[in-house]
Design a protein around this motif. Structure first.
Motif, short mmCIF file in Angstrom:
data_model
loop_
_atom_site.label_atom_id
_atom_site.label_comp_id
_atom_site.label_asym_id
_atom_site.label_seq_id
_atom_site.Cartn_x
_atom_site.Cartn_y
_atom_site.Cartn_z
N ASP A 252 39.24 29.54 38.59
CA ASP A 252 39.08 29.17 37.44
C ASP A 252 40.51 28.87 36.74
O ASP A 252 41.50 29.28 36.89
CB ASP A 252 38.16 29.89 36.67
CG ASP A 252 38.48 31.20 36.42
OD1 ASP A 252 39.71 31.90 36.21
OD2 ASP A 252 37.56 32.25 36.14
N ALA A 253 40.30 28.84 35.31
CA ALA A 253 41.67 28.52 34.51
C ALA A 253 42.56 29.73 34.58
O ALA A 253 43.86 29.74 34.31
CB ALA A 253 41.35 28.14 33.11
N ASN A 288 46.10 35.71 36.23
CA ASN A 288 45.66 36.75 37.10
C ASN A 288 45.55 36.12 38.61
O ASN A 288 45.13 35.23 38.85
CB ASN A 288 44.09 36.92 36.57
CG ASN A 288 44.02 37.65 35.53
OD1 ASN A 288 44.91 38.10 34.89
ND2 ASN A 288 42.68 37.17 34.52
N LEU A 289 46.09 36.85 39.46
CA LEU A 289 46.15 36.79 40.95
C LEU A 289 45.46 37.67 41.55
O LEU A 289 45.76 38.80 41.59
CB LEU A 289 47.68 36.50 41.27
CG LEU A 289 47.88 36.32 42.84
CD1 LEU A 289 47.52 34.74 43.09
CD2 LEU A 289 49.32 36.55 43.12
N ASN A 480 36.31 39.02 37.57
CA ASN A 480 35.59 39.54 36.16
C ASN A 480 36.32 40.82 35.62
O ASN A 480 36.40 40.89 34.51
CB ASN A 480 34.08 39.53 36.45
CG ASN A 480 33.32 38.42 36.62
OD1 ASN A 480 33.82 37.37 36.30
ND2 ASN A 480 32.13 38.31 37.22
N GLN A 481 36.58 41.68 36.60
CA GLN A 481 37.43 42.95 36.16
C GLN A 481 38.67 42.68 35.60
O GLN A 481 39.22 43.22 34.52
CB GLN A 481 37.42 43.81 37.04
CG GLN A 481 36.31 44.48 37.81
CD GLN A 481 35.54 45.44 36.72
OE1 GLN A 481 36.77 46.26 36.27
NE2 GLN A 481 34.45 45.40 36.41
N LEU A 482 39.50 41.52 36.11
CA LEU A 482 40.85 41.12 35.55
C LEU A 482 40.61 40.30 34.24
O LEU A 482 41.60 40.68 33.38
CB LEU A 482 41.41 40.16 36.54
CG LEU A 482 41.76 40.62 37.94
CD1 LEU A 482 42.66 39.60 38.79
CD2 LEU A 482 42.87 42.05 37.76
N LYS A 483 39.53 40.02 33.96
CA LYS A 483 39.34 39.46 32.65
C LYS A 483 39.24 40.34 31.48
O LYS A 483 39.54 40.01 30.58
CB LYS A 483 38.21 38.39 32.60
CG LYS A 483 38.79 37.13 33.51
CD LYS A 483 37.65 36.04 33.61
CE LYS A 483 37.92 35.02 34.07
NZ LYS A 483 37.01 33.67 34.27
N LYS A 484 38.66 41.45 31.96
CA LYS A 484 38.64 42.71 30.95
C LYS A 484 39.91 43.46 30.79
O LYS A 484 39.91 43.95 29.59
CB LYS A 484 37.74 43.71 31.57
CG LYS A 484 36.26 43.09 32.02
CD LYS A 484 35.36 44.40 32.54
CE LYS A 484 34.01 43.65 32.83
NZ LYS A 484 33.24 44.76 33.34
#
Length: 484
Positions: A252-253, A288-289, A480-484
């Motif tokens: 995703d972006a 995020n990678l 999803n965890q990285l977005k937190k």
């Protein structure tokens, strides 16, 4: 730590040993001598605490080996002795691996529990034509990318989330048309958990993705839909960034995914370097990678260096191994230096290090010598990626574990998954030809400078964030965890 396959092939002509008369005990005595005199872990593995246990086992195996004439029986007897050391880098390599054979009744019992549908290719094609308007996109006839299998996929009558993939033609008396080859449970749109059945009817669970007219059962098979004619087909972008086994994919972006090849791949460093070069824009512009090294057995420690600039927040140091300086280990390294003269890529990468180690070993025979550290210097920390997640599992091993330990020198790095295999304490694996059966014995010439304080063998690296076995889509979880 280097590619074992490369090492074995490289030294076969130099270190082979043959005799006209052969026996199992010759192989055992030869292997024992090589390991006792040269294995870097010998002094750590054989201690006053377990000496009596070791002596008893050695005597038992030697007496048994003297009576054995069958190669297969010899292998499993000697394996008992090797297992004592609990080191996956210490082993015998037969020409052909010996499998533990199962009774036919056990296999037949497994087969009886796997669904048998009343379809063949003709009858299933007719069914699809009659029900085309009601079909899910995954239902139909699919062919594996190697043309080995043509399967039908049909939704279960009682569970709308479950699908059965079955063979469409007889293959042998055990595998008749209609026999289920895999069963899939849908967990999200175009995502499934699949139980795939091998020739002996044993199963393996894997994650499966449906990408237009492709079905990718990860690490097992890819299938291409042939009927009904798909409404949408994959393009070149899909093939490169979503379907390829080893790829860089924009999820995703905010998130990109890197799926790396096993580092045993003969051209792994060049392959990864080219992959990074072709996807530079994605790497530089994604915060995020995720680096997926699940099931990576390790291999060449140069395989991942092209990714270090995107991971590091400062210099990353690779500590030199602690080599056991013996006459035969010196011979091994000398032969390696001779052999890589014909391989410019390996010569450039390996020769300087090997020459330094060789010089130290020759000056300190009977001792341990430490190789030089290697520093991967970084000028400016890249603004992206800002977070780098490593996705690991119990089959992440050896040099793949070294990759994690080096990457954790960066403040960007977070490790997700489960404990790794724990196979990175004894390194620099080389092998010698045994007297009989064309077997070879492999062992480590060096050990990690982490020892004994920070051993990981048979324990593994503990992830920063554990992923429960009940979590079905690990990549989605990490994203999803990285977005937190």
């Amino acid at each position: 730590m280097k590619k074992l396959v490369f090492i074995i092939c490289l030294f076969a002509s130099h270190l082979s040993f043959s005799q006209q008369t052969c026996s199992c005990s010759q192989n055992f005595d030869f292997a024992l001598q090589k390991i006792k005199d040269n294995y870097a872990g010998w002094g750590d593995k054989i201690t006053p605490k377990n000496q009596a246990e070791y002596d008893k086992l050695t005597q038992e195996v030697r007496l048994s080996a003297e009576k054995i004439t069958d190669e297969r029986e010899c292998y499993f007897q000697l394996k008992k002795w090797f297992d004592f050391f609990k080191d996956g880098h210490l082993f015998i390599s037969p020409i052909t691996p010996y499998a533990v054979e199962e009774l036919p009744a056990v296999i037949a019992n497994r087969a009886s529990k796997i669904p048998q549908l009343a379809f063949n290719e003709i009858s299933f094609t007719q069914y699809l034509k009659e029900n085309e308007s009601k079909l899910q996109t995954v239902e139909g006839i699919w062919e594996s990318d190697d043309k080995a299998y043509k399967v039908g996929i049909l939704k279960d009558k009682n569970n709308p989330k479950k699908f059965v993939g079955f063979i469409l033609a007889d293959r042998n008396p055990s595998w008749k048309a209609g026999k289920a080859k895999f069963e899939m449970v849908q967990i999200a749109p175009q995502k499934y958990i699949t139980n795939y059945y091998y020739a002996d009817f044993s199963g393996e669970k894997n994650f499966t993705r449906e990408i237009k007219n492709f079905l990718v059962i990860e690490n097992i098979y890819k299938f291409n839909k042939v009927f009904p004619i798909p409404k949408e087909e994959v393009d070149n972008e899909d093939l490169l960034h979503k379907i390829a086994d080893y790829r860089i994919e924009k999820l995703d972006a905010e998130t990109a995914l890197v799926v790396l090849p096993p580092f045993t791949l003969p051209n792994a460093p060049e392959f990864v370097q080219e992959l990074v070069k072709q996807n530079e824009e994605i790497l530089k512009n994604t915060p995020n990678l995720i680096i997926d090294i699940r099931n990576n057995p390790g291999g060449d420690d140069a395989a991942f260096t092209s990714l270090l600039p995107y991971i590091s927040t400062g210099s990353i140091v690779r500590k030199g191994g602690v080599f056991r300086a013996t006459e035969e280990n010196i011979i091994s390294i000398k032969h390696e230096l001779e052999a890589i003269e014909e391989y410019p890529v390996y010569k450039e990468r390996l020769a300087p290090k090997l020459r330094r180690v060789l010089q130290q070993m020759e000056a300190n025979k009977g001792k341990f010598v430490t190789g030089l550290d290697k520093e991967f210097a970084v000028g400016v920390t890249m603004p992206n990626p800002k977070k780098v997640a490593f996705l690991v599992n119990k089959n992440t091993a050896s040099t793949a574990e070294q990759f994690i330990l080096e990457a954790k020198q960066s403040t960007k790095t977070i490790v997700f998954g489960e404990n790794t295999k724990g196979l990175a304490d004894y390194i620099e694996v080389r092998d010698w030809g045994l007297p009989c059966y064309g077997w070879r014995v492999a062992f480590s010439l060096a050990k990690s400078p982490r020892l004994p304080q920070k051993a990981i063998d048979n324990v593994g690296i503990t992830p920063d964030i554990k992923i429960s076995e009940t979590e079905l889509d690990w990549v989605e979880f990490v994203k999803n965890q990285l977005k937190k």
